[in-house]
Each structure stands twice: as structure tokens, then as C-alpha cells.
Write an enzyme that holds these catalytic residues in place. Structure first.
Site, PDB file in Angstrom:
ATOM      1  N   HIS A 296       0.902  -1.341   0.010  1.00 20.47           N
ATOM      2  CA  HIS A 296       0.142  -0.079   0.095  1.00 20.47           C
ATOM      3  C   HIS A 296       0.803   1.228   0.001  1.00 20.47           C
ATOM      4  O   HIS A 296       0.275   2.461  -0.225  1.00 20.47           O
ATOM      5  CB  HIS A 296      -0.942  -0.153   1.281  1.00 20.47           C
TER       6      HIS A 296
ATOM      7  N   ASP B 293       3.067   9.579  -1.729  1.00 21.27           N
ATOM      8  CA  ASP B 293       2.008   8.666  -1.304  1.00 21.27           C
ATOM      9  C   ASP B 293       1.627   7.756  -2.076  1.00 21.27           C
ATOM     10  O   ASP B 293       1.773   7.821  -3.346  1.00 21.27           O
ATOM     11  CB  ASP B 293       0.666   9.853  -1.113  1.00 21.27           C
TER      12      ASP B 293
END
Length: 473
Positions: free
Chosen positions: A158, A366
Site C-alpha cells: 500500500h 504517497d
């Protein structure tokens, strides 16, 4: 039919019928997959125990079975606070300056992964598929293999995957990556992170990388692929139309008294670029004195990882910057930054997003960033807000109609704020329509279905991943 065994650091226990609170889209998607495949979600309970026993706490709620274990304080300190969040997290977000290398962290990381392996094995039946999640559990697959588990296994990361020149600063980096190659499928959020991983295994390990996305290693083929994650679009839109969302919208709109509103929603983390975001807004107010008193920034930043010193520092830094900017630009009836250190239910956030003229999503790095997608989904198509998005968020590869910015450039973000506030309705509607199509079509359910299909060996005809390579090749 094969069952699905999901393994992650923490387990999101499904809400009982009628229970308060809302779960995120990822939990909803995984719970749906577990119900469909009669699966089990295994991980750490979040609780401490004086002595590790491996005892499984089993629950079944809404047709989803969860199994959790407790960890010793030393485990939590070395594995979670240490290697996961003081070594891998900063390194994977390109913050080598904050990365700590401590031998005890690495030992704790491997010890806890071994404990996960020992504890989950009794739950795994011969035909089960095993889906592991995130940087906490990179070597788990290899530990399961050593204990005789031959099931098809995959891992989804992730976070970003760092460039090779950064990863090689990690002690025993090759051993860590080699352990990942025991999985059959390795998933990344974006093509960029996938390419970084492929570059490492090719250049540092000398492994063959094929055009079909497979890596050849020790007589096997492993599929590495980008699986962009999304939001649960239908579930989020339904929540955005709820009475709770409308109440949150009305309350926020009333409080800003006709002013323009910008919103940021982020965990309190140095990777989110909150300090740079505040400075950019301060620069905007300085460069556009006519806007003083007309624009409010609402920053919601729930605390996280309070036991790690760098997180304590970022909180102090943001409080100082908030005070400085508010002191310079506030008056008796107006405060430009509303900085809130607490979380809100997703239905309330949907109302807040809808009330905001600008979604300010400017992480320094991110993996994906689902706030950007939730902001788009919450907008009124007839009068949508503008998304300002960091070019270094994984979502930027999909949400190309956002105003993409370099979050390190205070001037660039300040100029984007002005452009967003001045943008005509026709352009806002045109951009939003394209953004919404991406968010709707590439949702979390598609992500889950694509990964599970790959784990079954059904994605894009790559049925050979995980199979033996022809010895004559």
C-alpha cells in the site's frame, strides 16, 4: 471453491448490525471478498500480552471470520514502532534522513513475521489463497514456504516502493526482496512503484524480467503488477447522501459565513506535506491581500504513531506554523486555518468535502491517496470544487484533470490555490466529469477483483505465474 485468507498487520473487525461508526472502503472491499470466498482475516489484535502464546481470538460477525493474536511489548516496540515505522516507512517514502537502522528492529521484525506464520498456518487449508498486505509483512510468504505452505500467495504493497539507489541503503536489502519473491503475485499501487521494484530485481539481483510482467527466480515465475486501489464508490456516494453528511455540510457552511473553503484530511504524518501546505496557504494570503478574510483552510489531521519521536515533532511544527499564520492573517472575526487533531466518521467527511471549494491533497510522497478520490466523489456535479493534487501521490497517475502541483514548491501550490478559486464553472464541471469517471470506474471492488483473479492465475492470461519455468528456457 478456494477460500481467501487475508493477512495484515491489523484486522478491521466488521461492524455488527446496527453498530455505530463506519469502516473505510478497503475494509468494506476485503470483507466482501471474505464473504464471497468463505475466508478468514488474520492479524494483530492491537493488544499487548506479557508472554506470546499464539492464542487465536476468533470472531464471526456478518459472515466474516477474523482471527487475531496479541503481541509482547518488545514485539510492538521492535517490529511495529521500530522496523515498520522507523525504518521501512520513512525509507519507502523517500525520507532516508529519518530512516533508522537498528539491528534489534530487524530482529523484532523477523521474529514477529515468524510468529504470524506459525499462528496462521493452522487456519490455512490446501486449496486456500493467501493474500498478505503491506510493508509490515514482506517476509511472511517466505516463512510460510519454509514451513511447508505451498498455496498460491500474493502480497499487495500500500506504500510506494523506493528507487534502487535508496533501497540499497537498507541493510540486508537483497534478503528482504528475495523473501518477497516467494509470493506468486506482488502488487503495487502504481506503475511507478512497480518499475522501481523491477529495476531493483533486474539490476541488483540480475533476475530475468519478462514482457508479461513476470520475474524468473529459482525456477519459478512471479507476477509483479500495478493494481491501482480505489474507493468503494457506491458505498461512499450513499454515505454522502445521508442525513449525517447533510448535517455536517450545513454546519460547516454556516460556520464559514459565505467564505471560500479549502479542506485537507490526512493522518498526522511527515509524508503528507502538511507543513509545506500551511506555508503555501500563508504565501497565498501574503501574495493576495484582497483574499484575506475570504478563504479558510480546514485541516483535519488525526494523530498517529505517537510513540515515534518524528511524529511528535511534526505535531509541534504544525502547531507552531498554525499559530504563526493565524497570527499574521487573522482578525477578531476570522481565523484562516482551522487545524483539528481528531478524526470524523466518513459520512461527516463526505459532507465536509462537498462543502469545500478546494480539496488540498499535497503529500510529499504517497502510495495512492484515497482522500483525493473521496473528495471528487463527494462533489456536486453542477457546482463542483477543484482538486489540487500532488504530482507525487499515486493518484496523480489516474486523476490527471486535477491541478497537479509540486508540493515542495510553496509558490507553485500558492498559485494553484489562486487558479482554483478563479476557475470558471464550465472548466470546473469539465474537469470534474473526467475525474469522477476515473473514480467511479476504477473503484476498490475492481482492485480487489483484479488482484484475486491474478492470485487465481487468471489475470491477463498470466496463468504461468508461480508455475515452474521450463528448465530448457
Amino acid at each position: 471453491m478456494s477460500r481467501l485468507i487475508v493477512v495484515s498487520n491489523r484486522v478491521s473487525v466488521p461492524k455488527a448490525a446496527g453498530a455505530a461508526g463506519a469502516q473505510g472502503g478497503l475494509a468494506v472491499a476485503l470483507n466482501s471478498a471474505l464473504r464471497e470466498h468463505r475466508g478468514i482475516w488474520f492479524g494483530w489484535s492491537g493488544q499487548e500480552t506479557e508472554e506470546f502464546t499464539g492464542h487465536l481470538n476468533m470472531q464471526r460477525i456478518n459472515d466474516v471470520t477474523t482471527a487475531t493474536i496479541d503481541l509482547e511489548p518488545q514485539d510492538i516496540d521492535e517490529y511495529y514502532n521500530g522496523y515498520a515505522n522507523r525504518t521501512l516507512w520513512p525509507l519507502f517514502h523517500y525520507r532516508i534522513d529519518l530512516t533508522e537502522y537498528d539491528r534489534s528492529f530487524g530482529e523484532g521484525y523477523e521474529r514477529v513475521n515468524a510468529r504470524f506464520a506459525t499462528s496462521v498456518i493452522p487456519l490455512i487449508e490446501p486449496d486456500d489463497l493467501v493474500w498478505v498486505h503491506d510493508y509490515h509483512l514482506l517476509p511472511l510468504g517466505s516463512m510460510l514456504r519454509r514451513k511447508g505452505i505451498n498455496n498460491r500467495m500474493g502480497i499487495f504493497l500500500h506504500t510506494p516502493w523506493p528507487p534502487t539507489r535508496l533501497l540499497v541503503s537498507l541493510p540486508f536489502h537483497e534478503r528482504l526482496v528475495a523473501s518477497m519473491l516467494e509470493y506468486d503475485v506482488i502488487g503495487f499501487q502504481t506503475q511507478e512503484w512497480l518499475e522501481s521494484f523491477m529495476h531493483y530485481v533486474s539490476k541488483e539481483m540480475g533476475l530475468p524480467v519478462n514482457d508479461d510482467g513476470t520475474i524468473e527466480y529459482q525456477g519459478r515465475k512471479i507476477l509483479a503488477k500495478a493494481f491501482p486501489i480505489g474507493v468503494d464508490y457506491d458505498e461512499f456516494v450513499e454515505g454522502a447522501r445521508s442525513a449525517e453528511a447533510q448535517e455536517a455540510y450545513d454546519r460547516l457552511k454556516a460556520s464559514i459565513r459565505g467564505r471560500k473553503l479549502m479542506i485537507g484530511v490526512d493522518r498526522l504524518d511527515y509524508s503528507k506535506g502538511l507543513g509545506e501546505r500551511f506555508e503555501s496557504f500563508g504565501r497565498f494570503l501574503t501574495d493576495n491581500p484582497d483574499q484575506a478574510g475570504n478563504v479558510v483552510l480546514l485541516q483535519i489531521a488525526p494523530p498517529s504513531r505517537g510513540d515515534v519521536a518524528s511524529y511528535q515533532q511534526i505535531r509541534e511544527d504544525l502547531e507552531r506554523k498554525t499559530g504563526h499564520i493565524n497570527g499574521a492573517h487573522a482578525d477578531v472575526a476570522f481565523v484562516p486555518i482551522r487545524y483539528v487533531n481528531r478524526g470524523y466518521p466518513r459520512s461527516h467527511l463526505a459532507g465536509f468535502y462537498r462543502a469545500a471549494n478546494i480539496g488540498l491533497v499535497t503529500p510529499l510522497r504517497d502510495g495512492m491517496n484515497l482522500v483525493a478520490k473521496e473528495y471528487v466523489a463527494a462533489q456536486d456535479p453542477e457546482d463542483p470544487g477543484v482538486l489540487i493534487l500532488s504530482q507525487f501521490a499515486g493518484a496523480a497517475q489516474q486523476l490527471t484533470e486535477a491541478l497537479l502541483v509540486n508540493p515542495h514548491s510553496i509558490e507553485h501550490v500558492s498559485e494553484a490555490i489562486k487558479r482554483a478559486l478563479d476557475m470558471p464553472l464550465s472548466e470546473r464541471k469539465q474537469r470534474h466529469a473526467k475525474l469522477l469517471a476515473s473514480v467511479r470506474d476504477e473503484d476498490v471492488l475492481r482492485w480487489r477483483e483484479d488482484f484475486v483473479a491474478a492470485l487465481f492465475g487468471q489475470a491477463d492470461g498470466n496463468g504461468t505465474n508461480g508455475d515452474k519455468v521450463d528448465e530448457a528456457a
